[in-house]
Scaffold this motif. Structure first.
Motif, mmCIF file in Angstrom:
data_model
loop_
_atom_site.group_PDB
_atom_site.id
_atom_site.type_symbol
_atom_site.label_atom_id
_atom_site.label_comp_id
_atom_site.label_asym_id
_atom_site.label_seq_id
_atom_site.Cartn_x
_atom_site.Cartn_y
_atom_site.Cartn_z
ATOM 1 N N ALA A 66 0.961 -1.263 -0.063
ATOM 2 C CA ALA A 66 -0.125 0.272 0.107
ATOM 3 C C ALA A 66 0.731 1.023 0.056
ATOM 4 O O ALA A 66 0.935 1.801 -1.112
ATOM 5 C CB ALA A 66 -0.610 -0.108 1.591
ATOM 6 N N THR A 69 -4.338 -1.307 1.246
ATOM 7 C CA THR A 69 -4.418 -0.637 2.431
ATOM 8 C C THR A 69 -6.175 -1.310 3.110
ATOM 9 O O THR A 69 -6.416 -1.178 4.313
ATOM 10 C CB THR A 69 -4.482 0.947 2.407
ATOM 11 O OG1 THR A 69 -4.262 1.479 1.361
ATOM 12 C CG2 THR A 69 -5.080 1.733 3.601
ATOM 13 N N THR A 129 -2.968 3.956 9.416
ATOM 14 C CA THR A 129 -3.211 3.347 7.893
ATOM 15 C C THR A 129 -5.049 3.111 7.773
ATOM 16 O O THR A 129 -5.266 3.544 7.039
ATOM 17 C CB THR A 129 -2.999 1.506 8.143
ATOM 18 O OG1 THR A 129 -2.063 1.531 9.162
ATOM 19 C CG2 THR A 129 -3.566 1.304 7.081
ATOM 20 N N TRP A 149 -6.046 5.530 4.325
ATOM 21 C CA TRP A 149 -6.632 5.027 3.484
ATOM 22 C C TRP A 149 -8.456 5.893 2.998
ATOM 23 O O TRP A 149 -8.362 6.328 2.377
ATOM 24 C CB TRP A 149 -7.998 3.527 4.404
ATOM 25 C CG TRP A 149 -8.267 3.167 3.719
ATOM 26 C CD1 TRP A 149 -8.506 2.327 2.476
ATOM 27 C CD2 TRP A 149 -10.178 3.124 3.690
ATOM 28 N NE1 TRP A 149 -9.882 1.706 2.195
ATOM 29 C CE2 TRP A 149 -10.747 2.176 3.364
ATOM 30 C CE3 TRP A 149 -10.978 3.861 4.683
ATOM 31 C CZ2 TRP A 149 -11.955 1.881 2.978
ATOM 32 C CZ3 TRP A 149 -12.383 4.012 4.799
ATOM 33 C CH2 TRP A 149 -12.816 2.771 3.738
#
Lengths: 224, 228, 248
Positions: free
Chosen positions: B46, B83, B111, B115
């Motif tokens: 990601a 992600t 994270t 996103w």
């Protein structure tokens, strides 16, 4: 005419427009007030002590209201394509950004000047000292919000769903400011000033970075 | 393309074998720890995807060449996909290890914010008006979003560090075979990303060419109707 | 003065302009005609430095504009489809704002002078939002000539103007030309524009298909030229389409 005085021309124009359409400032103020009232109903300040979450509530109200203000700041530029009038003029593209940033910043500060005492009274916060530090926290937090917010609002104004898109873009990118400023506001109000300086430094660094990058990128964003 | 597909497939099988059979079981966490290999690999891929968005966005603003915009968009889509994988695997792991789906663990939290940032990027790509303007706006976001990543990371860690940490199983003991399994997982996911990216960019190219043909048809139709 | 050379513009997959050369000279009004979608507004936007050409260059006094845009912008006056005015500001404030952006000396006198000229002095303290379209258009024209530009770029400037207003605009354009300015005029009103202009250019599907002098041109003879020019273009368009079919 220099860079600065042309920037101030943009600020002057924005403040004039703002002043003429008083309902804008008023509706943003009333909206923030509503947010405070909703929190009041949700958490009931009569039965509970809201001191622990007061800083959070305050900033949620300001940031929601500020997002509304940012949307409107570029909506007024879309009527008659007025922003194009700035683009055809010989002023620097970055001074357009700086001017819009400054007027948004001043607008937010005006809203906060009214709302801070109101929220202290409304949510029954036992406020005693630290007004100066609180002011510094408000300035630093609002600066970062206005810097990245002005840039994102300019971007979002070119999309079909700008009113919805702006909050979607702004809050994740603003997460560091939200975290730092709520934390530091809470510490100041609670009278514990030991962790204030690192937080201020962090906020100041964020402010500088996210004023500088949009400043450099803005030129590309204005072309047709 | 074909070679890449085969390589990804074979490496995938090897990575699964290493992660589930060869790598020793972690002493404290037991079998659920094996999610770790795919969780880390997803997260790594990601970040790689978003780095590509960043670089392609700069290249777009400098050159104005359409291909950079297509590359950035494709990579952002894949980045969001990986992600999501990292988030889901992280949550599953948390549930298995600590009995709770979501506990605002700092790395997972940042994270999650990441996103959201790139979901916003994709929305912008989809709703912006005008072809070039859309590309430029998206590039601006691709740049500023990526520069915010380390700052978000820092702030979230700092935010969590102020809360009393719940006592958690201690640091994982990395045995050599675990390292090998992780390496294979990371390489496999990276190759998978490259493979998917190529397909995605090719799809966009085909879409471009289709539009171009439609445009020719339109002009031809206009010419014909004027004659008639 | 202002010139574009070999200018092409791709918007997505459409070729809006294909290799257009257009020099604007001082003391000349150049009228730009063409059917909808011919690329007139895009060409004007490129000359106004609002859009970059995909290929080709814009020149100012023979030198590429790139890198000194702000110096060139100082010399351009633009009237576009939109008025660029702020509805919440008064006529005076709008002009004052633009004047400050252009760094005009002795601005107060200049703004008053322009307000007199466009016949809006009586309404100078009213917000633009209360103006009729015709009044807004007059103010827009005033805004475009406020900083005494050397080039005027006008895209359908007659929009919303009554007969009096049209006559006024014609006077403005003539005065501007006689003072040595260069003017590019896009208009749907062929006879009027031909009577005013020195030079005409007909654009079709992004190319210049005919250009020439407007002197000794009657409305009727120009109408024939216009039809003929587009007719020729149609045939070549068909030939192109047939060629494409052959490829397919």
């Amino acid at each position: 005419m220099g860079f600065l005085s042309r920037t101030m021309t943009v600020v002057w124009k924005d403040l004039m427009v703002e002043f003429r359409a008083k309902e804008m400032l008023l509706s943003v103020l009333v909206f923030a007030l509503m947010v405070l009232v909703v929190f009041g109903f949700a958490f009931n300040p009569v039965e509970h002590d809201l001191s622990d979450i007061f800083a959070g509530i305050m900033w949620v109200a300001y940031l929601f209201a500020g997002t509304l203000g940012l949307n409107r700041s570029f909506m007024s530029e879309r009527v008659n394509d007025a922003l194009q009038g700035l683009v055809i003029s010989p002023i620097d593209r970055s001074s357009i950004f700086l001017g819009k940033f400054m007027s948004n910043f001043l607008f937010m500060i005006a809203v906060e000047l009214v709302l801070t005492p109101v929220s202290i009274i409304l949510l029954k916060y036992p406020f005693h000292k630290g007004a100066l530090l609180l002011g510094a926290a408000l300035l630093l937090g609002t600066f970062g919000f206005a810097a990245i917010g002005t840039f994102l609002a300019a971007l979002a104004s070119n999309t079909r769903a700008s009113e919805v898109l702006l909050p979607v873009l702004i809050f994740p990118l603003l997460a560091p400011v939200i975290i730092a400023v709520v934390r530091v506001t809470d510490a100041i109000l609670g009278g514990d000033v030991s962790g204030v300086m690192p937080a201020f430094r962090f906020l100041a660094a964020y402010d500088v970075i996210f004023l500088a990058i949009p400043f450099l990128l803005f030129e590309y964003m204005l072309e047709n | 393309m074909k070679i890449l597909a085969w390589l990804t497939g074979i490496l995938g099988v090897v990575a699964l074998y290493l992660a589930f059979i060869v790598a020793p079981e972690e002493a404290v966490m037991g079998p659920p720890q094996r999610i770790f290999y795919f969780h880390v690999a997803s997260a790594w891929t990601a970040y790689l995807g978003f780095l590509v968005v960043f670089v392609a966005s700069i290249a777009y603003l400098r050159t104005g060449a359409r291909k950079w915009d297509r590359l950035a968009f494709s990579s952002a889509e894949l980045g969001v996909f990986f992600t999501s994988m990292a988030l889901l695997s992280g949550m599953t792991w948390g549930r298995a290890a600590w009995g709770i789906w979501w506990d605002w663990e700092p790395r997972l939290t940042s994270t999650f914010i990441l996103w959201l940032v790139y979901i916003g990027y994709l929305f912008t790509q989809m709703t912006a008006e005008g072809d070039e303007k859309r590309a430029r706006i998206a590039a601006g976001l691709g740049i500023i979003g990526f520069l915010d990543v380390p700052i978000i990371h820092m702030s979230v860690r700092w935010w969590r560090s102020l809360h009393p940490e719940v006592v958690r199983p201690g640091k994982m003991q990395m045995e050599p075979m675990m390292g090998v399994a992780l390496l294979f997982a990371v390489v496999t996911f990276t190759l998978f990303y490259v493979y998917m990216l190529k397909w995605r960019v090719r799809t966009e190219d085909l879409r471009d060419r289709l539009f171009h043909l439609k445009e020719i048809m339109r002009q031809r139709g206009a010419a014909a109707s004027r004659r008639g | 003065m202002l010139e574009c050379k070999g200018v092409s513009r791709l918007a997505g997959h459409r070729e809006i302009l294909r290799g257009v050369d257009l020099p604007l000279e001082g003391g000349q009004v150049c009228a730009l005609f063409g059917p909808n979608g011919a690329g007139k507004s895009t060409l004007l936007k490129i000359m106004a430095l609002l859009t970059r050409p995909t290929r080709g260059v814009v020149l100012w006094d023979g030198e590429p504009v790139r890198g000194r845009e702000s110096k060139v912008r100082q010399q351009l006056g633009i009237v576009s489809h939109a008025t660029y005015l702020y509805n919440n500001l008064t006529a005076e404030e709008n002009l004052y704002f633009h004047g400050r952006l252009f760094g005009i000396p002795r601005l107060r006198e200049r703004v008053e002078e322009i307000l007199e000229k466009v016949g809006l002095y009586y309404a100078r303290r009213d917000t633009v939002g209360t103006f009729s379209r015709g009044m807004q258009q007059r103010l827009t024209i005033g805004r475009a000539i406020l900083h005494e530009p050397r080039v005027l770029l006008l895209d359908e400037p007659y929009t919303g103007l009554d007969q009096q207003g049209q006559a006024f605009l014609n006077d403005v354009i003539r005065d501007f030309r006689n003072a040595g300015g260069a003017c590019l005029l896009i208009s749907h009103d062929l006879p009027d524009a031909v009577a005013l202009a020195d030079k005409f250019i007909i654009l079709s599907e992004g190319r210049i298909v005919r250009e020439g002098s407007c002197s000794d041109m009657t409305a009727e003879s120009f109408d024939n030229i216009y039809r003929e020019a587009l007719e020729v273009d149609r045939e070549s368009g068909d030939a192109w389409a047939i060629q494409f079919r052959g490829e397919g």
